[in-house]
Design a protein around this motif. Sequence first.
Motif, PDB file in Angstrom:
ATOM      1  N   LEU A  22      40.521  47.892  34.697  1.00 51.61           N
ATOM      2  CA  LEU A  22      39.822  47.442  33.490  1.00 51.61           C
ATOM      3  C   LEU A  22      38.565  48.279  33.299  1.00 51.61           C
ATOM      4  O   LEU A  22      37.972  48.774  34.261  1.00 51.61           O
ATOM      5  CB  LEU A  22      39.459  45.959  33.600  1.00 51.61           C
ATOM      6  CG  LEU A  22      40.641  44.989  33.582  1.00 51.61           C
ATOM      7  CD1 LEU A  22      40.143  43.554  33.683  1.00 51.61           C
ATOM      8  CD2 LEU A  22      41.486  45.163  32.334  1.00 51.61           C
ATOM      9  N   ASN A  23      38.160  48.423  32.069  1.00 55.44           N
ATOM     10  CA  ASN A  23      36.989  49.215  31.721  1.00 55.44           C
ATOM     11  C   ASN A  23      35.721  48.508  32.195  1.00 55.44           C
ATOM     12  O   ASN A  23      35.564  47.316  32.004  1.00 55.44           O
ATOM     13  CB  ASN A  23      36.964  49.412  30.201  1.00 55.44           C
ATOM     14  CG  ASN A  23      36.096  50.556  29.770  1.00 55.44           C
ATOM     15  OD1 ASN A  23      35.185  50.964  30.474  1.00 55.44           O
ATOM     16  ND2 ASN A  23      36.377  51.072  28.595  1.00 55.44           N
ATOM     17  N   ALA A  24      34.836  49.253  32.840  1.00 56.85           N
ATOM     18  CA  ALA A  24      33.519  48.757  33.244  1.00 56.85           C
ATOM     19  C   ALA A  24      32.542  49.912  33.106  1.00 56.85           C
ATOM     20  O   ALA A  24      32.869  51.049  33.464  1.00 56.85           O
ATOM     21  CB  ALA A  24      33.540  48.243  34.673  1.00 56.85           C
ATOM     22  N   GLY A  66      44.173  45.349  49.861  1.00 55.86           N
ATOM     23  CA  GLY A  66      44.610  43.967  49.733  1.00 55.86           C
ATOM     24  C   GLY A  66      46.052  43.810  50.152  1.00 55.86           C
ATOM     25  O   GLY A  66      46.622  44.678  50.814  1.00 55.86           O
ATOM     26  N   GLU A  67      46.633  42.701  49.737  1.00 58.46           N
ATOM     27  CA  GLU A  67      48.051  42.461  49.999  1.00 58.46           C
ATOM     28  C   GLU A  67      48.706  42.002  48.713  1.00 58.46           C
ATOM     29  O   GLU A  67      48.084  41.365  47.868  1.00 58.46           O
ATOM     30  CB  GLU A  67      48.260  41.442  51.121  1.00 58.46           C
ATOM     31  CG  GLU A  67      47.721  40.078  50.852  1.00 58.46           C
ATOM     32  CD  GLU A  67      47.920  39.144  52.042  1.00 58.46           C
ATOM     33  OE1 GLU A  67      48.385  38.019  51.806  1.00 58.46           O
ATOM     34  OE2 GLU A  67      47.619  39.540  53.177  1.00 58.46           O
ATOM     35  N   GLY A  85      43.620  42.664  42.053  1.00 60.47           N
ATOM     36  CA  GLY A  85      42.461  42.840  42.915  1.00 60.47           C
ATOM     37  C   GLY A  85      41.261  43.352  42.160  1.00 60.47           C
ATOM     38  O   GLY A  85      41.288  43.551  40.942  1.00 60.47           O
ATOM     39  N   VAL A  86      40.215  43.598  42.922  1.00 53.90           N
ATOM     40  CA  VAL A  86      38.962  44.153  42.404  1.00 53.90           C
ATOM     41  C   VAL A  86      38.525  45.232  43.377  1.00 53.90           C
ATOM     42  O   VAL A  86      38.597  45.042  44.601  1.00 53.90           O
ATOM     43  CB  VAL A  86      37.874  43.056  42.292  1.00 53.90           C
ATOM     44  CG1 VAL A  86      36.559  43.637  41.818  1.00 53.90           C
ATOM     45  CG2 VAL A  86      38.328  41.939  41.370  1.00 53.90           C
ATOM     46  N   HIS A 112      28.675  48.736  40.036  1.00 53.14           N
ATOM     47  CA  HIS A 112      29.721  48.084  39.253  1.00 53.14           C
ATOM     48  C   HIS A 112      31.030  48.136  40.033  1.00 53.14           C
ATOM     49  O   HIS A 112      31.132  48.831  41.039  1.00 53.14           O
ATOM     50  CB  HIS A 112      29.890  48.760  37.888  1.00 53.14           C
ATOM     51  CG  HIS A 112      30.496  50.116  37.990  1.00 53.14           C
ATOM     52  ND1 HIS A 112      29.790  51.228  38.372  1.00 53.14           N
ATOM     53  CD2 HIS A 112      31.768  50.533  37.794  1.00 53.14           C
ATOM     54  CE1 HIS A 112      30.584  52.277  38.397  1.00 53.14           C
ATOM     55  NE2 HIS A 112      31.804  51.885  38.054  1.00 53.14           N
ATOM     56  N   LYS A 113      32.024  47.385  39.568  1.00 52.54           N
ATOM     57  CA  LYS A 113      33.366  47.381  40.151  1.00 52.54           C
ATOM     58  C   LYS A 113      34.364  47.187  39.029  1.00 52.54           C
ATOM     59  O   LYS A 113      33.982  46.911  37.889  1.00 52.54           O
ATOM     60  CB  LYS A 113      33.501  46.293  41.214  1.00 52.54           C
ATOM     61  CG  LYS A 113      33.165  44.906  40.737  1.00 52.54           C
ATOM     62  CD  LYS A 113      33.102  43.939  41.901  1.00 52.54           C
ATOM     63  CE  LYS A 113      32.567  42.595  41.474  1.00 52.54           C
ATOM     64  NZ  LYS A 113      32.398  41.708  42.619  1.00 52.54           N
ATOM     65  N   HIS A 114      35.636  47.364  39.337  1.00 48.90           N
ATOM     66  CA  HIS A 114      36.713  47.270  38.346  1.00 48.90           C
ATOM     67  C   HIS A 114      37.806  46.331  38.836  1.00 48.90           C
ATOM     68  O   HIS A 114      38.213  46.409  39.993  1.00 48.90           O
ATOM     69  CB  HIS A 114      37.359  48.636  38.101  1.00 48.90           C
ATOM     70  CG  HIS A 114      36.436  49.670  37.573  1.00 48.90           C
ATOM     71  ND1 HIS A 114      36.304  49.924  36.237  1.00 48.90           N
ATOM     72  CD2 HIS A 114      35.606  50.531  38.209  1.00 48.90           C
ATOM     73  CE1 HIS A 114      35.432  50.897  36.067  1.00 48.90           C
ATOM     74  NE2 HIS A 114      34.997  51.286  37.253  1.00 48.90           N
ATOM     75  N   ALA A 115      38.323  45.502  37.952  1.00 44.70           N
ATOM     76  CA  ALA A 115      39.506  44.682  38.251  1.00 44.70           C
ATOM     77  C   ALA A 115      40.757  45.510  37.949  1.00 44.70           C
ATOM     78  O   ALA A 115      40.729  46.429  37.121  1.00 44.70           O
ATOM     79  CB  ALA A 115      39.497  43.415  37.419  1.00 44.70           C
TER      80      ALA A 115
END
Length: 128
Positions: A22-24, A66-67, A85-86, A112-115
Amino acid sequence: MRSIFAPSYKPSHSHLYAFETLNAEDHFHIINRFTKPVNGDSYDAHIHYYSGITSFNNGHYHRFYGETGPAIPREDGSHYHEIYGVTYNNYTDPPEGGYGGVVYGTPSMPVHKHAFGGNTSNPVGVDE
């Protein structure tokens, strides 16, 4: 507690996953990798682990891991998994130096982070 390992008589395989985050902060990243292999079939609710780094955009990348969700059978007998995830945080304006802006400290700099998320491909690299 459930076992994450399926019996060895089930085929070992991986799955491809490819997403845009996703855009961040006015940008996104590409995630394009394979899950870690596991022995399992379409009906045993097995999972896969995944990890990696995103594409290098806006002077940085993000780590993620992640899983997957459990195997989801398809009508043709194959299966897929859901991944949601993120990413880890990273600097919004990374410092110069070519390190990818990875955040390990300096809490005063904006981050920042992205989903991300979607479905994997059908099994690939099946070892029967």
